[in-house]
Design a protein around this motif. Structure first.
Motif, PDB file in Angstrom:
ATOM      1  N   PRO A 145       0.864  -1.136   0.089  1.00  0.00           N
ATOM      2  CA  PRO A 145      -0.048  -0.162  -0.158  1.00  0.00           C
ATOM      3  C   PRO A 145       0.424   1.522   0.250  1.00  0.00           C
ATOM      4  CG  PRO A 145      -0.322  -1.104   2.267  1.00  0.00           C
ATOM      5  CD  PRO A 145       0.843  -2.202   1.214  1.00  0.00           C
ATOM      6  N   VAL A 146       1.732   1.031   0.774  1.00  0.00           N
ATOM      7  CA  VAL A 146       2.740   2.294   1.063  1.00  0.00           C
ATOM      8  C   VAL A 146       3.480   3.033  -1.117  1.00  0.00           C
ATOM      9  CG1 VAL A 146       5.251   3.486   1.450  1.00  0.00           C
ATOM     10  CG2 VAL A 146       3.219   2.145   3.406  1.00  0.00           C
ATOM     11  N   THR A 148       1.679   1.810  -3.336  1.00  0.00           N
ATOM     12  CA  THR A 148       1.150   2.439  -4.052  1.00  0.00           C
ATOM     13  C   THR A 148       0.548   4.210  -4.217  1.00  0.00           C
ATOM     14  OG1 THR A 148      -0.378   0.449  -4.462  1.00  0.00           O
ATOM     15  CG2 THR A 148      -1.996   2.259  -5.168  1.00  0.00           C
ATOM     16  N   TRP A 149       0.464   4.612  -2.338  1.00  0.00           N
ATOM     17  CA  TRP A 149       0.467   5.837  -1.497  1.00  0.00           C
ATOM     18  C   TRP A 149       1.562   6.633  -2.716  1.00  0.00           C
ATOM     19  CZ3 TRP A 149       3.836   8.507   1.655  1.00  0.00           C
ATOM     20  CH2 TRP A 149       3.515   9.814   1.454  1.00  0.00           C
ATOM     21  N   THR A 234      -7.831   6.682  -6.051  1.00  0.00           N
ATOM     22  CA  THR A 234      -5.869   6.198  -5.889  1.00  0.00           C
ATOM     23  C   THR A 234      -5.530   6.756  -4.731  1.00  0.00           C
ATOM     24  OG1 THR A 234      -4.649   7.218  -8.191  1.00  0.00           O
ATOM     25  CG2 THR A 234      -3.465   6.526  -6.383  1.00  0.00           C
ATOM     26  N   ALA A 235      -5.784   7.162  -3.778  1.00  0.00           N
ATOM     27  CA  ALA A 235      -5.958   7.162  -2.470  1.00  0.00           C
ATOM     28  C   ALA A 235      -6.668   6.019  -1.691  1.00  0.00           C
ATOM     29  CB  ALA A 235      -6.200   8.721  -2.013  1.00  0.00           C
ATOM     30  N   SER A 238      -5.084   3.011  -2.341  1.00  0.00           N
ATOM     31  CA  SER A 238      -3.606   2.565  -1.569  1.00  0.00           C
ATOM     32  C   SER A 238      -5.016   2.322   0.559  1.00  0.00           C
ATOM     33  CB  SER A 238      -3.148   3.780  -0.990  1.00  0.00           C
ATOM     34  OG  SER A 238      -2.386   4.109  -0.142  1.00  0.00           O
ATOM     35  N   SER A 239      -5.548   3.270   0.233  1.00  0.00           N
ATOM     36  CA  SER A 239      -6.209   2.502   1.724  1.00  0.00           C
ATOM     37  C   SER A 239      -6.899   1.077   2.172  1.00  0.00           C
ATOM     38  CB  SER A 239      -7.480   3.889   2.263  1.00  0.00           C
ATOM     39  OG  SER A 239      -6.749   5.063   1.728  1.00  0.00           O
TER      40      SER A 239
END
Length: 388
Positions: A145-146, A148-149, A234-235, A238-239
């Motif tokens: 996830p990091v 992707t963020w 996108t955010a 990521s979550s």
């Protein structure tokens, strides 16, 4: 042995960050190179295909060398690949440097597991194996996830920067904390390869392939599915990857406890998630709360797939631990490659919304193979001793 297992876990985090970090940035990579999402998926499927075709043989060739050196070389290649990839090279070069570390990925995993569980008792061996493979869940809840963020904030190249960083940390840990581990007893190639003549082992391998393929029909296009079907930015994606990873850690812990009671039963339980997922996602529709709940279940059922698949195939060949581990990795990655490719064709023809249903077909076939194996020879009820 605990130290070795945790270093193996760290190495696996860097490997998984490299192999599956591409999933969260696949739409951005496709847009950057001006290609379709299914063609961009080659970056994942080609990596997995190389592992599938070469894994067991590379493991056999590496079996005679010092294990610390083998682990360090493997992670060193991953570091090099990440450094080149973050420079956004031409697509052909990006594909090439993605594929190179794939040759040594199963070598690292099988070596790390073998040295971690050597001379351990049955219960302890399984726990140490779970620690090493826990790197998959740990990467899912942290670095993926990091990555992707970072891609959403700084561009997709930042994801490869994180991959290189994790590989660098793992390489330093291996060289600094592990002692030389020369091979003192060499097993003959024939003794290792003999398991390929056992129907029980071969059916376990087929189940492994189908099970991993079932999950990667949908997981390979996780970001694209959530963006186009569930309309997440996108955010939010990521979550969701973070939630996916958190429930995945819980799933991995649950599987570790359940495997001590029944390998086949645990495998079937988590495999059933491939049948539940598409139905749940379909009925969730645009209801965000239900969708988030289903993504949590998705992570819970998906995360243990590599652990349960490995335990299932090793239970059929405890006398050839390293080869069985590498063969399990190869079969699983063949599943990744085929599942990604088949879903890519489904996306090109019908749309990304059908990827979970494609996985259901693979999952149903895997359950049928498990039933076939149980009829051929009753599956082991408990995990066998995995000491060398």
């Amino acid at each position: 042995m605990n130290k070795i297992a945790y270093i193996g876990c760290l190495g696996l985090v860097s490997i998984i960050t490299t192999e599956f970090g591409i999933i969260g940035i696949l739409p951005q990579v496709a847009a950057h190179y001006g290609i379709s999402i299914d063609r961009a998926g080659i970056l994942l499927s080609a990596f997995a295909l190389v592992i599938a075709l070469t894994g067991p043989f590379m493991t056999l060739l590496a079996a005679r060398f010092d294990r610390r050196n083998v682990m360090a070389l493997s992670i060193g290649i991953f570091l090099l690949a990440g450094m080149v990839s973050l420079l956004s090279p031409p697509f052909w070069l990006l594909l090439l440097v993605r594929v190179l570390p794939a040759f040594l990925q199963p070598v690292f995993i099988s070596t790390a597991i073998a040295v971690a569980v050597s001379n351990a008792g049955k219960g302890e061996a399984h726990r140490l194996m779970a620690v090493v493979l826990g790197g998959i869940s740990l990467a899912t809840v942290t670095t993926l996830p990091v990555a992707t963020w970072l891609a959403g904030v700084y561009g997709w190249q930042a994801s490869f920067g994180l991959q290189a960083l994790m590989s660098g940390i793992a390489l330093v840990a291996i060289l600094w904390l592990l002692p030389p581990m020369p091979v003192t007893v060499r097993k003959s190639y024939g003794a290792q390869l003999r398991v390929l003549t056992q129907p029980n082992f071969l059916l376990s391998a087929v189940m492994n392939f189908l099970m991993i393929g079932a999950w990667f029909c949908s997981y390979s296009y996780f970001a694209d599915y959530l963006g186009k079907v569930k309309h997440m930015d996108t955010a939010m994606i990521s979550s969701m990857m973070l939630l996916f990873g958190i429930t995945g850690v819980l799933g991995n812990r649950l599987a570790g406890k359940m495997l001590g009671k029944s390998v086949a039963g645990t495998t079937a339980f988590f495999l059933a998630g491939t049948l539940l997922l598409p139905v749940g996602l379909y009925y969730a529709g645009d209801n965000q709360l239900l969708t988030i709940f289903m993504i949590g279940l998705w992570g819970l059922f998906y995360a243990p797939c590599f652990l349960t698949a490995s335990a299932y195939i090793i239970a059929a060949a405890p006398e050839a631990l390293e080869f069985a581990n590498s063969f399990s990795t190869s079969c699983g990655n063949l599943g990744v490659s085929v599942g990604t490719a088949v879903s890519g064709m489904v996306i090109a023809s019908y749309g990304v919304q059908y990827t979970p249903w494609t996985g259901m077909v693979f999952g149903g076939a895997a359950l049928l193979v498990m039933y076939w194996r149980s009829r051929l020879r009753p599956a082991a009820a408990k995990v066998p001793c995995m000491a060398q």
